[in-house]
Motif scaffolding. Structure first.
Motif, PDB file in Angstrom:
ATOM      1  N   UNK A  96       0.833  -1.203   0.000  1.00 55.26           N
ATOM      2  CA  UNK A  96       0.000   0.000   0.000  1.00 55.26           C
ATOM      3  C   UNK A  96       0.867   1.253   0.000  1.00 55.26           C
ATOM      4  N   UNK A  97       1.904   1.276   0.820  1.00 52.32           N
ATOM      5  CA  UNK A  97       2.799   2.434   0.882  1.00 52.32           C
ATOM      6  C   UNK A  97       3.574   2.610  -0.420  1.00 52.32           C
ATOM      7  N   UNK A  98       4.043   1.516  -1.002  1.00 55.48           N
ATOM      8  CA  UNK A  98       4.808   1.592  -2.249  1.00 55.48           C
ATOM      9  C   UNK A  98       3.950   2.106  -3.402  1.00 55.48           C
ATOM     10  N   UNK A  99       2.705   1.654  -3.476  1.00 58.81           N
ATOM     11  CA  UNK A  99       1.811   2.126  -4.538  1.00 58.81           C
ATOM     12  C   UNK A  99       1.489   3.598  -4.323  1.00 58.81           C
ATOM     13  N   UNK A 100       1.290   3.995  -3.077  1.00 60.09           N
ATOM     14  CA  UNK A 100       1.023   5.404  -2.772  1.00 60.09           C
ATOM     15  C   UNK A 100       2.177   6.276  -3.259  1.00 60.09           C
ATOM     16  N   UNK A 101       3.416   5.835  -3.007  1.00 53.47           N
ATOM     17  CA  UNK A 101       4.589   6.580  -3.465  1.00 53.47           C
ATOM     18  C   UNK A 101       4.644   6.608  -4.990  1.00 53.47           C
TER      19      UNK A 101
END
Length: 125
Positions: free
Chosen positions: A111-116
């Motif tokens: 989730x964090x990687x996609x947000x970035x």
């Protein structure tokens, strides 16, 4: 784990080396944001139990197809993966494997990687 066991496991996870290298070359050509999203999904997919090397190779090739088309069409990452990338990837992977246990930490990381990745998109195109 012996060398043969390790190679057998890797073949089951990523498929034949030639197909894996071709897939990685395709991903490398994607725009930075799309490449970052694919690499995040790829890391997440490594937690699924593979059915066989060919199924997994097809899964990664289809992932590259999806993001190549999205990049060509100017489709934002969020339009591809939706609001919850974990749900997207879990449903995507079910077409190719029997699934696997994915730790909560790995779900959060995706989730964090996609947000970035979505945050680095050039929306002026």
């Amino acid at each position: 784990m012996s060398g043969d066991e390790k190679n057998g496991f890797l073949m089951k996870v990523i498929g034949p080396k030639k197909r894996w290298r071709a897939y990685k070359a395709r991903v490398k050509e994607l725009p930075e944001s799309h490449r970052a999203a694919v690499e995040a999904i790829e890391r997440y997919l490594m937690h699924f139990v593979p059915t066989d090397g060919d199924s997994n190779a097809a899964m990664f090739e289809d992932l590259a197809d999806l993001f190549e088309q999205a990049a060509a069409d100017g489709t934002p990452i969020r339009d591809v993966v939706g609001d919850d990338p974990v749900v997207f990837v879990d449903e995507f992977a079910q077409n190719y494997s029997e699934g696997g246990y994915v730790p909560a930490r790995t779900r959060k990381q995706l989730t964090e990687d996609i947000e970035r990745a979505a945050g680095t998109e050039d929306t002026t195109a």
